[in-house]
Design a protein around this motif. Sequence first.
Motif, PDB file in Angstrom:
ATOM      1  N   TRP A  74      98.500 103.082  89.904  1.00 54.97           N
ATOM      2  CA  TRP A  74      99.859 102.591  89.664  1.00 54.97           C
ATOM      3  C   TRP A  74     100.183 102.508  88.166  1.00 54.97           C
ATOM      4  O   TRP A  74     101.267 102.889  87.731  1.00 54.97           O
ATOM      5  N   ARG A  75      99.224 102.054  87.363  1.00 51.04           N
ATOM      6  CA  ARG A  75      99.488 101.822  85.943  1.00 51.04           C
ATOM      7  C   ARG A  75      99.235 103.061  85.083  1.00 51.04           C
ATOM      8  O   ARG A  75      99.887 103.231  84.049  1.00 51.04           O
ATOM      9  N   HIS A  76      98.288 103.900  85.469  1.00 47.01           N
ATOM     10  CA  HIS A  76      97.915 105.043  84.640  1.00 47.01           C
ATOM     11  C   HIS A  76      97.854 106.316  85.496  1.00 47.01           C
ATOM     12  O   HIS A  76      96.788 106.915  85.670  1.00 47.01           O
ATOM     13  N   PRO A  77      98.988 106.754  86.029  1.00 47.65           N
ATOM     14  CA  PRO A  77      98.974 107.903  86.944  1.00 47.65           C
ATOM     15  C   PRO A  77      98.494 109.202  86.295  1.00 47.65           C
ATOM     16  O   PRO A  77      97.779 109.989  86.929  1.00 47.65           O
ATOM     17  N   GLU A  78      98.864 109.436  85.025  1.00 43.27           N
ATOM     18  CA  GLU A  78      98.447 110.678  84.384  1.00 43.27           C
ATOM     19  C   GLU A  78      96.934 110.711  84.171  1.00 43.27           C
ATOM     20  O   GLU A  78      96.297 111.750  84.365  1.00 43.27           O
ATOM     21  N   ARG A  79      96.390 109.601  83.767  1.00 46.75           N
ATOM     22  CA  ARG A  79      94.928 109.541  83.605  1.00 46.75           C
ATOM     23  C   ARG A  79      94.223 109.759  84.931  1.00 46.75           C
ATOM     24  O   ARG A  79      93.213 110.477  85.012  1.00 46.75           O
ATOM     25  N   ARG A  81      95.411 111.415  87.449  1.00 47.66           N
ATOM     26  CA  ARG A  81      95.582 112.828  87.818  1.00 47.66           C
ATOM     27  C   ARG A  81      94.457 113.666  87.195  1.00 47.66           C
ATOM     28  O   ARG A  81      93.921 114.567  87.833  1.00 47.66           O
ATOM     29  N   ARG A  82      94.142 113.366  85.931  1.00 47.47           N
ATOM     30  CA  ARG A  82      93.054 114.091  85.278  1.00 47.47           C
ATOM     31  C   ARG A  82      91.737 113.834  85.997  1.00 47.47           C
ATOM     32  O   ARG A  82      90.887 114.727  86.112  1.00 47.47           O
ATOM     33  N   HIS A  83      91.558 112.610  86.486  1.00 43.14           N
ATOM     34  CA  HIS A  83      90.360 112.301  87.258  1.00 43.14           C
ATOM     35  C   HIS A  83      90.310 113.118  88.547  1.00 43.14           C
ATOM     36  O   HIS A  83      89.238 113.572  88.961  1.00 43.14           O
ATOM     37  N   VAL A  84      91.472 113.291  89.167  1.00 43.42           N
ATOM     38  CA  VAL A  84      91.518 114.105  90.388  1.00 43.42           C
ATOM     39  C   VAL A  84      91.078 115.526  90.079  1.00 43.42           C
ATOM     40  O   VAL A  84      90.269 116.121  90.809  1.00 43.42           O
ATOM     41  N   ARG A 103      98.269 118.655  94.009  1.00 38.22           N
ATOM     42  CA  ARG A 103      99.617 118.173  94.348  1.00 38.22           C
ATOM     43  C   ARG A 103      99.630 117.504  95.714  1.00 38.22           C
ATOM     44  O   ARG A 103     100.318 116.494  95.905  1.00 38.22           O
ATOM     45  N   HIS A 104      98.883 118.074  96.653  1.00 34.53           N
ATOM     46  CA  HIS A 104      98.830 117.481  97.990  1.00 34.53           C
ATOM     47  C   HIS A 104      98.206 116.084  97.939  1.00 34.53           C
ATOM     48  O   HIS A 104      98.698 115.160  98.605  1.00 34.53           O
ATOM     49  N   ILE A 105      97.160 115.914  97.154  1.00 34.31           N
ATOM     50  CA  ILE A 105      96.491 114.614  97.072  1.00 34.31           C
ATOM     51  C   ILE A 105      97.396 113.566  96.457  1.00 34.31           C
ATOM     52  O   ILE A 105      97.549 112.458  96.991  1.00 34.31           O
ATOM     53  N   VAL A 106      98.039 113.899  95.332  1.00 37.33           N
ATOM     54  CA  VAL A 106      98.819 112.886  94.601  1.00 37.33           C
ATOM     55  C   VAL A 106     100.222 112.705  95.161  1.00 37.33           C
ATOM     56  O   VAL A 106     100.946 111.801  94.726  1.00 37.33           O
ATOM     57  N   SER A 107     100.605 113.538  96.123  1.00 34.67           N
ATOM     58  CA  SER A 107     101.956 113.395  96.696  1.00 34.67           C
ATOM     59  C   SER A 107     102.062 112.184  97.599  1.00 34.67           C
ATOM     60  O   SER A 107     103.168 111.733  97.910  1.00 34.67           O
TER      61      SER A 107
END
Length: 219
Positions: A74-79, A81-84, A103-107
């Motif tokens: 919730w607080r650090h979505p871009e970070r 995403r990099r972990h994903v 994209r499927h995971i983070v959607s």
Amino acid sequence: MREAIFGINDGLVATIGLVSGEALSHQSHQAVLIAAMSAVGAAMVSMAVGSYLATVSANDFLKKEIRDQKRAIWRHPERERRHVRRLLDEIGVPNPVKPPVERHIVSSRPRWVRFMVRENLGIHARHQENPWQNAVTMGIAVTIGSTPPVLPYLLTLPPIWARDLSWAFSLAFALVLGAVKGRITESSPIRSALSFGFLVTLSAGVGALIGLGLGQMGL
């Protein structure tokens, strides 16, 4: 498996040590039996309660880790995403399909959380154990493990016979338990049996030396 092996081994090792010490300190047959039964009862309750509290604590820690992961997304979505992307690399997802998979995971926020909890934290919902089940298993296991060293003292036998049979029953039980554990875990049954037998022998030896020393001092 963990609770059963731990409980049986603890009950066996602790009780044979106590019985050996009592027997060689020249206590009466009845005194050895009373001490052993008291110790078994206390160990059964103590280990069961300890198992319950440990399981509850472990489950609470897993829940805390999941809450922390939700807050991180919730607080650090871009970070996150990099972990994903990093995790997808680690599990070997091919580069051509990596972007649509990401994209499927983070959607979906719940899907994203589940993925991170499983792949990043190594936590699965089924990892949470039942504390009551563990406590009951531990209590029964301690009682089973304590039976071989105590059993000869429940019979009307001379003290020396009861002592020697207690050692023999405990060692035989430890060897069988170790071999069974080895079979279940598909490790070497002989090595497992010998390790269990060594621990029981060591415990009996320590208890015997303490009891012999106290007996020599007249305590």
